[in-house]
Design a protein around this motif. Structure first.
Motif, mmCIF file in Angstrom:
data_model
loop_
_atom_site.group_PDB
_atom_site.id
_atom_site.type_symbol
_atom_site.label_atom_id
_atom_site.label_comp_id
_atom_site.label_asym_id
_atom_site.label_seq_id
_atom_site.Cartn_x
_atom_site.Cartn_y
_atom_site.Cartn_z
ATOM 1 N N VAL A 294 0.840 -1.197 0.000
ATOM 2 C CA VAL A 294 0.000 0.000 0.000
ATOM 3 C C VAL A 294 0.877 1.250 0.000
ATOM 4 C CG1 VAL A 294 -1.726 1.310 1.284
ATOM 5 C CG2 VAL A 294 -1.871 -1.186 1.181
ATOM 6 N N ARG A 295 1.899 1.234 0.833
ATOM 7 C CA ARG A 295 2.809 2.390 0.889
ATOM 8 C C ARG A 295 3.483 2.605 -0.460
ATOM 9 N NH1 ARG A 295 4.794 0.552 5.973
ATOM 10 N NH2 ARG A 295 6.732 -0.091 4.990
ATOM 11 N N ALA A 296 3.932 1.509 -1.066
ATOM 12 C CA ALA A 296 4.645 1.614 -2.345
ATOM 13 C C ALA A 296 3.730 2.179 -3.433
ATOM 14 C CB ALA A 296 5.173 0.237 -2.761
ATOM 15 N N ILE A 297 2.503 1.672 -3.478
ATOM 16 C CA ILE A 297 1.563 2.144 -4.502
ATOM 17 C C ILE A 297 1.269 3.630 -4.290
ATOM 18 C CG2 ILE A 297 -0.813 1.968 -5.354
ATOM 19 C CD1 ILE A 297 -0.660 -1.044 -4.742
ATOM 20 N N THR A 298 1.027 4.017 -3.038
ATOM 21 C CA THR A 298 0.721 5.415 -2.751
ATOM 22 C C THR A 298 1.901 6.308 -3.124
ATOM 23 O OG1 THR A 298 -0.254 4.433 -0.777
ATOM 24 C CG2 THR A 298 -0.494 6.786 -1.044
ATOM 25 N N SER A 299 3.102 5.872 -2.784
ATOM 26 C CA SER A 299 4.283 6.674 -3.118
ATOM 27 C C SER A 299 4.418 6.819 -4.628
ATOM 28 C CB SER A 299 5.556 6.023 -2.575
ATOM 29 O OG SER A 299 5.527 6.040 -1.182
ATOM 30 N N ALA A 300 4.201 5.721 -5.334
ATOM 31 C CA ALA A 300 4.323 5.756 -6.789
ATOM 32 C C ALA A 300 3.292 6.720 -7.375
ATOM 33 C CB ALA A 300 4.116 4.356 -7.366
ATOM 34 N N TYR A 301 2.075 6.644 -6.864
ATOM 35 C CA TYR A 301 1.003 7.541 -7.327
ATOM 36 C C TYR A 301 1.408 9.002 -7.147
ATOM 37 C CZ TYR A 301 -3.189 10.365 -6.326
ATOM 38 O OH TYR A 301 -4.107 11.372 -6.241
ATOM 39 N N ILE A 302 1.886 9.325 -5.948
ATOM 40 C CA ILE A 302 2.268 10.712 -5.671
ATOM 41 C C ILE A 302 3.424 11.142 -6.573
ATOM 42 C CG2 ILE A 302 3.260 12.253 -3.920
ATOM 43 C CD1 ILE A 302 1.605 10.739 -1.833
ATOM 44 N N THR A 303 4.398 10.241 -6.733
ATOM 45 C CA THR A 303 5.567 10.582 -7.545
ATOM 46 C C THR A 303 5.174 10.836 -9.002
ATOM 47 O OG1 THR A 303 6.853 9.132 -6.124
ATOM 48 C CG2 THR A 303 7.905 9.872 -8.161
ATOM 49 N N VAL A 304 4.341 9.957 -9.540
ATOM 50 C CA VAL A 304 3.935 10.101 -10.944
ATOM 51 C C VAL A 304 3.119 11.380 -11.138
ATOM 52 C CG1 VAL A 304 2.482 9.145 -12.770
ATOM 53 C CG2 VAL A 304 4.016 7.647 -11.479
ATOM 54 N N ILE A 305 2.164 11.605 -10.250
ATOM 55 C CA ILE A 305 1.292 12.770 -10.380
ATOM 56 C C ILE A 305 2.110 14.061 -10.275
ATOM 57 C CG2 ILE A 305 -0.511 14.101 -9.224
ATOM 58 C CD1 ILE A 305 -1.768 11.819 -10.641
ATOM 59 N N ARG A 306 3.034 14.086 -9.304
ATOM 60 C CA ARG A 306 3.797 15.318 -9.118
ATOM 61 C C ARG A 306 4.897 15.468 -10.161
ATOM 62 N NH1 ARG A 306 5.025 17.299 -3.309
ATOM 63 N NH2 ARG A 306 6.699 15.770 -3.379
ATOM 64 N N GLY A 307 5.245 14.344 -10.798
ATOM 65 C CA GLY A 307 6.352 14.384 -11.747
ATOM 66 C C GLY A 307 5.929 14.614 -13.190
ATOM 67 N N THR A 308 4.613 14.707 -13.430
ATOM 68 C CA THR A 308 4.149 14.929 -14.806
ATOM 69 C C THR A 308 3.212 16.122 -14.843
ATOM 70 O OG1 THR A 308 2.336 13.375 -14.436
ATOM 71 C CG2 THR A 308 4.313 12.487 -15.475
#
Lengths: 215, 279, 252
Positions: A46-60
């Motif tokens: 869950v932590r990994a998915i949430t982190s990935a979501y935040i990273t992708v959203i903030r990175g694009t």
């Protein structure tokens, strides 16, 4: 086209911009909290998915995300996207802003001294009580300046809806400007955004002030 | 000025973003999401005709002085709908995203001063209904008199237009474009025209119809006598939508015959002479 | 017997902080724990108040077992629900007060009684006002923590702990965060509680206070209780070399 016609034509767009603004806040403010809490989950996945979501959203760019949400269902699943423009727009905005709010919440939550949690634990508060009664109110006060910044950015970001050709005030300004070969629509749009943000700032200051009774 | 920079930035982003996204997700997609109705019955009375167009392309599709969406193409599409008893639905889109919008089914066709030349195999085309001549617009008294005089000059053009494609790599006039000092690409002609007025650029490459609208009421601008190119406008459909295309062609003929087309054209004097339908 | 801790073991990242400590507190007893920093005093307190979990040993409150070591040598606690019940036996006053800054003084004292112990608002407020009166800060009921001095805040913290009506009250260096001139008012309150036979365990560096107030003094060093006894014998006639060394430092 005289100014008053221009203004009344654009007022429809202003209403639509306001709609994007309100729906985005209504969706992303609570969702951001859910995301912030998921990021502190016990489960690694869950932590990994949430982190990935935040990273992708903030990175694009938000613009690119809007295009993905709108055209994605067709390109990925061959779906007809006839009535999907507005839902895709709101989905894109909400998921984008939720990621930013999540990071603000997380920062706020982490800034609360561990002593507050320990005091609650010793007094016998449940985890939910601790969060709702003690942590959250303090978090909200601490994050208000950052939230105000995001909300002001959102007012201006609503113009990105033009990416999906949603006829909000900025798209209309572009179009009227094209047909009238006039810069005036942009002046009107500029005033609209400015006044909207002036109101946002005023309201947020009032809210901040209402929480100023303690330090 | 602030607005302009922002718009240019956004447009640049669009240009970058749209193909990237489409390219990225395109591999998993199927070719079309159209309802794929093959029989003419699907287009009976009450059918909702979704007219896809660029709302920033006067005089074919634009917002008029009363704030209403109109234009030659819009009026003609509405006349077609009336002819068949269809429901007319306007689907304004961003020109950059027209292919995705069409393929994804948010509209039935691209009908917005849409040039056939160079795209012959990309769409199912209706009959052509208008000529479209590309010209060079300059300030009156400019030292530029011929296309050759454009060497070393700054020329403005709107992205994704016929004039742009003509001057772009692999376009008909690519060699000419190479002689320019610089080819400035704008998100819209309004910005380009403002910069021409301000002297930031020396000339604008533009469809004559769009150019006529741009200089409507202005007296200080003129076209070079030499044409940049000559093309035709038609309506672009998804390749499998032959039934719909046939229906539209029939309607165009009928409307040309009963004088409706000429009537609509008379609302737009700046393009009247270029309308070929029924002539 | 209020609290009984037997053979408590606790390590942090392989570092043994509590080495097989046994310790008990009788009803009405006031116990002071002294010792150099890093000796394990605070950890012992945090284990007793369930802020830290022990690695081995047994903890009993009022004769009921809250944690014990199973046959595999692992410390096992009672369920979460039962643990909340055990928590209600003890109160803790922190070095840093840890008051709730967004609540008024009165609400700091009534929130947990109302929402944790489900007492009526009227009763909770009455108790709170009595306690504030006792602490000499009844006039501050409507103020917020930031408006109070450190000494006043610590007295509020003590009142907040007492409002839960605990069987035993722990103090973790209650005056260490205070300016020297403010320690007196806090120590006075603790002394007053001692006179009322409140069961208390105080980790402190205030030697004269420990000597004057406690029934029993524990000297801890290196994770073990080096010496314990009545204040007079520990302070004036320490048996162990380490105790003597430690007390010598404080005489200067």
């Amino acid at each position: 086209m005289d100014i008053s016609t221009m203004f009344s034509t654009m007022s429809v767009g202003m209403l639509r911009s306001f709609g994007i603004f309100v729906l985005t806040l209504v969706g992303s403010l609570p969702l951001g909290m859910v995301v912030a809490l998921l990021k502190k989950s016990r489960f690694v996945v869950v932590r990994a998915i949430t982190s990935a979501y935040i990273t992708v959203i903030r990175g694009t760019p938000l613009m690119l995300q809007l295009l993905v949400w709108y055209f994605g269902p067709f390109y990925l699943f061959g779906m007809n996207i006839g009535n999907w423009r507005f839902p895709a727009l709101i989905l894109g905005f909400v998921l984008n802003y939720a990621a930013y709010f999540a990071e603000i919440y997380r920062g706020g939550i982490e800034s609360i001294p561990v002593g507050q949690y320990e005091a609650c634990e010793v007094l016998g508060y449940t985890k939910t009580q601790t969060f709702m009664r003690v942590i959250l109110p303090q978090v909200i006060k601490r994050i208000m300046p950052s939230v105000t910044n995001e909300v002001i950015t959102l007012v201006k970001d609503t113009s990105l809806a033009f990416t999906l050709a949603y006829q909000e005030v900025f798209s209309l300004a572009k179009q009227i400007s094209a047909s009238q070969t006039s810069f005036m629509p942009f002046v009107i749009a500029g005033i609209f955004y400015f006044v909207a943000n002036y109101i946002v700032e005023f309201v947020m200051k009032r809210i901040e002030k209402s929480m100023g009774y303690y330090k | 000025m602030l607005n302009m920079n922002r718009r240019q930035f956004i447009s640049a982003g669009m240009l970058f973003a749209a193909p990237t996204v489409l390219g990225l997700v395109g591999c998993g997609g199927s070719s079309s999401a159209s309802s794929g109705a093959a029989s003419g019955d699907a287009y009976g009375e009450g059918y909702t005709f979704k007219h896809g167009f660029d709302q920033e392309y006067p005089p074919y599709s634009f917002i008029d002085d009363n704030g209403q969406t109109t234009g030659f193409d819009v009026e003609l599409a509405q006349a077609v709908c009336k002819h068949y008893g269809w429901e007319y639905q306007a689907v304004p889109f961003n020109w950059d995203a027209k292919d995705a919008e069409l393929q994804a089914g948010s509209c039935d066709c691209i009908w917005s001063g849409f040039t056939v030349n160079g795209r012959e195999d990309d769409y199912l085309w209706s009959k052509t209904y208008s000529d479209n001549v590309q010209m060079i617009l300059v300030k009156k008294g400019s030292e530029i008199k011929t296309l050759a005089d454009l060497a070393g000059k700054k020329v403005g053009v709107q992205t994704a237009t016929s004039a742009f494609q003509m001057l772009d790599a692999e376009g008909e006039q690519e060699e000419l474009a190479k002689t320019f000092g610089k080819l400035e690409v704008y998100p819209d002609y309004t910005t380009a025209f403002t910069e021409l007025k301000a002297g930031a650029i020396d000339a604008i490459a533009i469809d004559v119809t769009a150019g006529n609208h741009l200089i409507d009421g202005e007296t200080d601008y003129e076209y070079l006598a030499e044409e940049l190119g000559n093309e035709q406008y038609a309506i672009g459909f998804r390749k499998e939508d032959t039934a719909l295309c046939d229906k539209i062609n029939e309607a165009l003929d009928a409307l040309a015959a009963d004088g409706t087309v000429a009537e609509i054209a008379s609302h737009y004097p700046e393009i009247e002479e270029y309308i070929t339908l029924g002539k | 017997m209020i609290l009984q801790m037997d053979n408590i073991k606790k390590s942090f990242d392989g570092l043994e902080v509590l080495k097989d400590i046994s310790f008990e507190v009788d009803k009405g007893e006031v116990v002071s724990i002294i010792g150099p920093s890093g000796s394990g005093k605070s950890t012992l307190l945090r284990c007793a108040t369930f802020l830290e979990t022990i690695d081995g040993g047994e903890i009993r409150y009022m004769g009921q077992r809250a944690a014990h070591t199973d046959e595999n040598g692992q410390a096992v606690y009672v369920s979460h629900q039962e643990l909340r019940h055990f928590r209600s036996y003890c109160g803790l006053v922190f070095q840093q007060f840890n008051l709730f800054p967004h609540y008024s003084i009165l609400k700091n004292l009534t929130d947990a009684p109302i929402h944790v112990q489900h007492r009526s608002k009227e009763e909770a407020e009455q108790t709170a006002m009595e306690l504030l009166g006792k602490m000499g800060i009844a006039d501050k009921a409507d103020a917020y923590p930031y408006q109070l001095s450190g000494g006043q805040q610590q007295r509020v913290a003590i009142a907040r702990a007492l409002a839960m009506k605990p069987e035993i009250l722990f103090f973790d260096e209650p005056t260490s965060a205070l300016d020297p001139e403010l320690t007196g008012e806090v120590l006075k309150v603790i002394r007053q509680l001692a006179d009322e036979h409140m069961t208390m365990v105080v980790v402190t560096h205030e030697m004269p206070f420990a000597k004057a107030v406690s029934n029993r003094v524990l000297f801890m060093d290196g994770g073990v209780i080096v010496e314990q006894g009545d204040p007079i014998s520990v302070f004036e006639n320490p048996q162990e070399e380490r105790t003597k060394q430690f007390l010598r430092v404080f005489e200067h």
